[in-house]
Enzyme design. Structure first.
Site: not given
Length: 380
Positions: A72, A133
Site C-alpha cells: 500500500d 501498513e
C-alpha cells in the site's frame, strides 16, 4: 528501462492506496512469481477486499529469512505533483512516482532478482507482502499469525523500508487514539444553559500536552532517539457547527510514540487516567459531560540488540554501517514481538516518502538488487 525499473513502473501503476482494495497488485505479484515456478499463499484480511501475500524460495522445512514489504501507499493529492503520481517517470537518475521509495522499490528488487536469488538455496527466503501498513500496520498482523502454517520458525526478518541500505536497529512504538467529548447544545446567547464540548476538548488537549511535557522532562530516555523520550501530540481536533451554537460534541485525534522499553499502551493508560481525574469533579456536580475513548491503531517498538547476528549479517550484505534508530515506524516491531529478530534495511531515503514527486534513485535499486544476490549466495 532495466528489468527492475520496468517492474517498478508496473507496481507504481497500481493505485494501491491504503484502505482500498488491493486485489490487482496482489494478482500481479502472484502471476510474476508463478512465471518463475513459485507458488504464493494469499492471506485475506477481514476487510474482504485486501490481502497479504507470502511465498517461499527454497526449502520450507528449515529456518530461513523473511524479506518483508508493504504494497500500500499513502494518497497522492494533485497539489505539488508535476506529473501523474501513478505513472513512473524518469528525471536524470530519479524514478518518480507514488510508492517508488515507500516501498515498491524494494518489492521491485525482490521480483527482478527472482531468477538469481531463488536458485539452489539450502535455507529459504520468504517474501512477505502486506496491506494497509500506512494506517497502523494492519494487514501484516494476519500474515504473522499464520506463519507457522507456511514455514519453519524464521531466523530473522529484513524489512525493506527506505534506509539508504543502512541497517536500522530500532524505532519507536506507537498508539493513536480518538477522544470524543460530549456536552449539551444550546444557543450561544445562553451558554450557561449548555455545556460547550469544544471548551472541554481544549482542556483535554492540555492534558495531552502536559503528559508530553512531563515525559520530556522526566523520561525515561533512550539516547539513540531524537527526541530521546516518548512523545504525545494532538493532530486533529473537530467540533461545532456554527459560531452561534454551543457545540455538544468535539473529537480529538492524538498519538503517542514510545521509546523501546515503554509500552505504547501504557501511555494510553496514563492519558486515560488523567482524563478520568479531570472528568470526575464535573460529573460529581451533575454536569452532562462525557468522554469516549477509542484506540485507532498501534504497533510495538523495534529494539534489536547491538550485538545481534542479524545486524552483522545485514552490515555485511549491504556494505554499510548500522544506524541505531529512526524516527518512523515499521512492521519490524511486530515481527520482533512474534519472536522473529527483525531489522530495517531498504533502498532509498525516507526523506522522499509521503511527499509530491516521491522518488528513488536508479542506483539505489541496483544496490539493493546486489544486496539480495549476496543474501542468496550466503544461503546456498
Amino acid at each position: 528501462m532495466s528489468d527492475v525499473q520496468q517492474i517498478l513502473a508496473d507496481l507504481v501503476a497500481f493505485p494501491s492506496v491504503c484502505r482500498t482494495p488491493n486485489g490487482a497488485i496482489v494478482a500481479y505479484v502472484r502471476e510474476h512469481l508463478a512465471r518463475h515456478g513459485i507458488a504464493a499463499q494469499i492471506i485475506p484480511g477481514p476487510e474482504g477486499d485486501r490481502s497479504n501475500l507470502f511465498a517461499t524460495l527454497g526449502p520450507r522445512e528449515v529456518p530461513g529469512y523473511i524479506l518483508s514489504a508493504h504494497l500500500d501507499v499513502v494518497p497522492a493529492p494533485a497539489a505539488g505533483w508535476t506529473g501523474d503520481p501513478f505513472r513512473l517517470r524518469r528525471a536524470g537518475d530519479r524514478l518518480i512516482g507514488r510508492g517508488a521509495v515507500d516501498m515498491k522499490g524494494f518489492v521491485a528488487c525482490l521480483l527482478a532478482t527472482l531468477p538469481e536469488i531463488g536458485r539452489d538455496l539450502q535455507r529459504p527466503l520468504h517474501i512477505a507482502l502486506s496491506y494497509d501498513e500506512e494506517v497502523g500496520c494492519v494487514g501484516v498482523r494476519h500474515l504473522i499469525a499464520r506463519l507457522p502454517e507456511f514455514c519453519a520458525p524464521p531466523l530473522g526478518c529484513i524489512v525493506g523500508e527506505p534506509s539508504d541500505l543502512h541497517p536500522v536497529l530500532r524505532h519507536k512504538g506507537k498508539v493513536a487514539g480518538r477522544l470524543i467529548v460530549r456536552g449539551r447544545a444550546g444557543h450561544s446567547s445562553r451558554p450557561d444553559l449548555a455545556e460547550n464540548a469544544v471548551h472541554h476538548a481544549a482542556d483535554l488537549v492540555g492534558l495531552v500536552r502536559d503528559l508530553h511535557e512531563r515525559l520530556s522532562r522526566e523520561g525515561p530516555f533512550h539516547p539513540a532517539f531524537e527526541p530521546p523520550a516518548s512523545t504525545l501530540q494532538v493532530g486533529v481536533i473537530a467540533g461545532g457547527t456554527s459560531v452561534n451554537v454551543v457545540p455538544d460534541q468535539c473529537a480529538i485525534d492524538w498519538e503517542a510514540r514510545a521509546i523501546p522499553g515503554t509500552d505504547p499502551m501504557a501511555l494510553h493508560a496514563a492519558l486515560e487516567e488523567a482524563i478520568a481525574a479531570w472528568l470526575a469533579p464535573l460529573q460529581a456536580e451533575g454536569r452532562p459531560v462525557q468522554v469516549e475513548s477509542e484506540v485507532l491503531s498501534g504497533y510495538p517498538a523495534l529494539d534489536l540488540p547491538d550485538h545481534a547476528d542479524l545486524r552483522a549479517m545485514a552490515e555485511d550484505l549491504s556494505g554499510r554501517e548500522a544506524r541505531g534508530a529512526v524516527s518512523f515506524g515499521t512492521e519490524a516491531g511486530l515481527y520482533q514481538a512474534a519472536g522473529i529478530p527483525a531489522i530495517i534495511c531498504g533502498p532509498g531515503s525516507i526523506a522522499q516518502a509521503h511527499k509530491p514527486d516521491e522518488f528513488i534513485a536508479a542506483a539505489d535499486l541496483d544496490a539493493c538488487c546486489a544486496m539480495l544476490r549476496r543474501l542468496a549466495a550466503r544461503l546456498r
